[in-house]
Motif scaffolding. Structure first.
Motif, PDB file in Angstrom:
ATOM      1  N   ARG A   1     -32.703  12.022  51.970  1.00 53.30           N
ATOM      2  CA  ARG A   1     -32.388  10.742  52.623  1.00 53.30           C
ATOM      3  C   ARG A   1     -31.922  10.970  54.065  1.00 53.30           C
ATOM      4  O   ARG A   1     -32.277  10.210  54.970  1.00 53.30           O
ATOM      5  N   ILE A   2     -31.140  12.039  54.273  1.00 49.05           N
ATOM      6  CA  ILE A   2     -30.681  12.351  55.627  1.00 49.05           C
ATOM      7  C   ILE A   2     -31.872  12.680  56.532  1.00 49.05           C
ATOM      8  O   ILE A   2     -31.930  12.281  57.693  1.00 49.05           O
TER       9      ILE A   2
ATOM     10  N   GLN B   1     -40.578  13.594  45.043  1.00 53.03           N
ATOM     11  CA  GLN B   1     -39.283  12.919  45.186  1.00 53.03           C
ATOM     12  C   GLN B   1     -38.834  12.919  46.650  1.00 53.03           C
ATOM     13  O   GLN B   1     -38.381  11.891  47.171  1.00 53.03           O
ATOM     14  N   THR B   2     -38.963  14.066  47.321  1.00 59.36           N
ATOM     15  CA  THR B   2     -38.554  14.169  48.723  1.00 59.36           C
ATOM     16  C   THR B   2     -39.342  13.197  49.592  1.00 59.36           C
ATOM     17  O   THR B   2     -38.783  12.499  50.441  1.00 59.36           O
ATOM     18  N   ALA B   3     -40.665  13.131  49.357  1.00 59.59           N
ATOM     19  CA  ALA B   3     -41.508  12.215  50.135  1.00 59.59           C
ATOM     20  C   ALA B   3     -41.093  10.764  49.905  1.00 59.59           C
ATOM     21  O   ALA B   3     -41.008   9.961  50.846  1.00 59.59           O
ATOM     22  N   LYS B   4     -40.821  10.410  48.659  1.00 58.59           N
ATOM     23  CA  LYS B   4     -40.431   9.032  48.331  1.00 58.59           C
ATOM     24  C   LYS B   4     -39.115   8.650  49.009  1.00 58.59           C
ATOM     25  O   LYS B   4     -38.985   7.570  49.589  1.00 58.59           O
ATOM     26  N   LEU B   5     -38.133   9.545  48.972  1.00 55.98           N
ATOM     27  CA  LEU B   5     -36.827   9.263  49.555  1.00 55.98           C
ATOM     28  C   LEU B   5     -36.901   9.140  51.080  1.00 55.98           C
ATOM     29  O   LEU B   5     -36.231   8.302  51.685  1.00 55.98           O
ATOM     30  N   ILE B   6     -37.725   9.990  51.713  1.00 57.88           N
ATOM     31  CA  ILE B   6     -37.903   9.899  53.168  1.00 57.88           C
ATOM     32  C   ILE B   6     -38.544   8.572  53.540  1.00 57.88           C
ATOM     33  O   ILE B   6     -38.123   7.893  54.488  1.00 57.88           O
ATOM     34  N   LEU B   7     -39.569   8.171  52.788  1.00 60.55           N
ATOM     35  CA  LEU B   7     -40.231   6.891  53.059  1.00 60.55           C
ATOM     36  C   LEU B   7     -39.278   5.717  52.859  1.00 60.55           C
ATOM     37  O   LEU B   7     -39.344   4.721  53.588  1.00 60.55           O
ATOM     38  N   GLU B   8     -38.395   5.819  51.885  1.00 58.59           N
ATOM     39  CA  GLU B   8     -37.428   4.751  51.675  1.00 58.59           C
ATOM     40  C   GLU B   8     -36.516   4.592  52.889  1.00 58.59           C
ATOM     41  O   GLU B   8     -36.222   3.472  53.317  1.00 58.59           O
TER      42      GLU B   8
ATOM     43  N   ARG C   1     -39.783  20.543  54.278  1.00 57.94           N
ATOM     44  CA  ARG C   1     -39.473  21.267  53.047  1.00 57.94           C
ATOM     45  C   ARG C   1     -38.755  20.323  52.082  1.00 57.94           C
ATOM     46  O   ARG C   1     -38.029  19.423  52.501  1.00 57.94           O
ATOM     47  N   HIS C   2     -38.974  20.504  50.784  1.00 57.42           N
ATOM     48  CA  HIS C   2     -38.300  19.654  49.805  1.00 57.42           C
ATOM     49  C   HIS C   2     -36.798  19.917  49.812  1.00 57.42           C
ATOM     50  O   HIS C   2     -36.313  20.954  50.292  1.00 57.42           O
TER      51      HIS C   2
ATOM     52  N   GLU D   1     -41.631   2.610  52.156  1.00 58.08           N
ATOM     53  CA  GLU D   1     -41.978   2.961  50.778  1.00 58.08           C
ATOM     54  C   GLU D   1     -43.024   2.038  50.181  1.00 58.08           C
ATOM     55  O   GLU D   1     -43.775   2.418  49.279  1.00 58.08           O
ATOM     56  N   GLU D   2     -43.115   0.792  50.693  1.00 58.29           N
ATOM     57  CA  GLU D   2     -44.109  -0.149  50.189  1.00 58.29           C
ATOM     58  C   GLU D   2     -45.412  -0.094  50.973  1.00 58.29           C
ATOM     59  O   GLU D   2     -46.476  -0.435  50.455  1.00 58.29           O
TER      60      GLU D   2
END
Length: 526
Positions: A424-425, A450-457, A364-365, A462-463
């Motif tokens: 991020r958590i 945004q949620t997907a990007k932060l999790i991948l980071e 979930r976002h 992310e790359e």
């Protein structure tokens, strides 16, 4: 929780410290479940998969006994398989039809090797090791045929196991009991009396002759594989009646149970004073909750229907002593435990199955700004000339650029600062769990991307992994309901905002159809 229970769970936790966390336990702990409840769920489901334990924990969310330090009871049985089992099951059906139900019908065909004993939840795997060791030790001497002699009395009918085969089977039970005592620190009493496979027990005397005739019709000449199976049961309900729900029932009052077909209900016949005629008070095995239920929605079940099979060791009777000594030993044992010579191929196959297995993680976002600051959140953070500013620390530091300006964020809000932290958590937890991610799909809503990007980071991916924007998983709820479809950011805008978007990905046909349905509903043609 009482002081004594707290000390017990502290003891359990201390025993787990300093050693690697079992693979089945680790994902449950990562989800935030306490050690003692995670171990309880695993023991109650036979320690098969973390998924089954998770379902059990979800179902028992309102179980008042969830934190009670009550272990399962375990027993070891020698069970026939193949043609002999089929003939025994046929006897079960015919004897019940012709002579009514008796005590033998409560349990499947078996020879009791070790009667029920308790084992702490954190030591259950030690029982599995004890079973494997006992099986491996007696594998070479296990009888190629187990002779069964019919015995009948006024209240009992069954097969006796005699001679040297019985001695070897008792030795196997004694070996398991010794290993279980050493490894699992539990007291196990192996069967030292006459080994027997019960066919009928506590029946009406006038049915004895009919039962004997049915028993003599069971052919005993077939070869048979005998399986040593470890079962568990909930010790609290040993003397309860077991009911099986036949129909669905939705409670009409708060003190009633929810029933789904197949649910098992434990009923204490001595505690029914509060129940009205046609109703009973019971405890649901699926949820652990207690309440009233209509008795005509249920039927009597067998005692062993609620038992859980944990592990088994199967002895094959198809090979002789010479074939056991070579690589053909793999045919001697199947199921959970294999002889050492057969383990390499099995391990490779298990590894291949693990690699081939794929799972879907649904996330979930994070928290969105409009859920915290309301529908008018955009007016709170925008200047008269349409520029964004941060009026509160829970607003994001900045917003990505959109071609139509800031107004399009009204129905496509971003994450709040807390939402960014939550995402991020979640990514950090996935990193710690060791789960490998191969693909990421996200709703086109900004908060989801945004949620997907932060999790991948947080996963350091992310790359490497591009986000596939899938319109079909956009959730059209009452929060989004309005006169117009939300204007979502285009792939080009998302890419410009530094989101690693897979621009080559094309939405699935069913997803496009779902978006069209939304638009038809909006235009009044739904």
């Amino acid at each position: 929780m009482a002081a004594g229970e707290t000390q017990l769970y502290a003891k359990v936790s201390n025993k787990l410290k300093g050693r690697s966390t079992p693979l089945l336990l680790e994902p449950l702990l990562a989800m935030g479940f306490p050690v003692h409840t995670a171990l309880k769920a695993l023991a109650a489901t036979g320690r098969k998969t973390a998924e089954e334990a998770l379902v059990w924990l979800h179902d028992h969310g309102n179980d008042p006994s969830l934190d009670d330090p009550i272990p399962q009871e375990y027993a070891l049985f020698l069970c026939p398989t193949g043609p002999l089992l089929e003939k025994l099951q046929e006897f079960w059906r015919e004897s019940k039809r012709q002579c009514a139900k008796n005590r033998a019908h409560e349990v499947f065909p078996h020879v009791t090797l070790c009667d029920f004993f308790t084992c702490e939840d954190q030591r259950v795997e030690c029982l599995y090791e004890a079973l494997k060791r006992a099986g491996d030790r007696l594998l070479g001497s296990f009888p190629t045929a187990v002779p069964l002699a019919l015995h009948s009395s006024i209240s009992y009918l069954g097969f006796f196991v005699n001679g040297s085969p019985a001695d070897i089977i008792r030795e196997f039970a004694m070996t398991f009991a010794t290993e279980a005592s050493l490894l699992a620190d539990c007291s196990v009493k192996p069967c030292t009396k006459q080994l027997h496979l019960t066919l009928a027990h506590k029946f009406y005397p006038h049915h004895q002759r009919t039962l004997e005739q049915l028993a003599r019709a069971i052919p005993l000449g077939h070869s048979c594989q005998w399986t040593a199976a470890l079962y568990s049961r909930d010790m609290r309900f040993v003397h309860y009646q077991t009911l099986r729900a036949l129909f669905q029932y939705k409670p009409q009052n708060v003190d009633e149970l929810t029933l789904s077909p197949g649910d098992y209900i434990f009923v204490d016949p001595t505690q029914q004073d509060e129940a009205s005629e046609g109703w009973v008070i019971g405890i649901s095995q699926r949820t652990g909750c207690r309440g009233f239920l209509p008795e005509n929605y249920t039927d009597r079940a067998s005692e062993s229907d609620t038992w859980v099979k944990h592990r088994m060791y199967t002895f094959s009777l198809a090979t002789d002593l010479n074939s056991r000594k070579d690589s053909e030993a793999s045919s001697r044992c199947s199921g959970e435990f294999l002889p050492q010579t057969a383990r390499s191929l099995s391990s490779l196959q298990a590894l291949q199955a693990t690699v081939a297995r794929k799972s879907v993680l649904v996330v979930r976002h994070g928290e969105r700004v409009d859920q915290i600051f309301g529908k008018s959140w955009l007016q709170q953070c925008s200047t008269p000339d349409g520029k964004y500013y941060r009026p509160d620390l829970n607003f994001p530091c900045s917003l990505p650029r959109r071609s139509r300006g800031i107004k399009d964020f009204e129905n496509d809000p971003p994450l709040s600062s807390c939402g960014i932290f939550q995402s991020r958590i979640a990514g950090d937890a996935l990193l710690d769990s060791g789960i490998r991610i191969s693909s990421v799909f996200a709703s086109p809503a900004l908060r989801c991307v945004q949620t997907a990007k932060l999790i991948l980071e947080e996963l350091k991916l992310e790359e490497k992994i591009k986000i596939r924007v899938e319109p079909g998983i956009f959730e059209w709820t009452k929060w989004e309901a309005g006169k117009t479809t939300p204007t979502l950011m285009s792939l080009e805008e998302l890419k410009e905002a530094n989101f690693n978007i897979d621009t080559d990905y094309r939405s699935l046909p069913w997803a496009c159809a779902s978006v069209k349905k939304i638009k038809r509903k909006e235009n009044g043609s739904w």
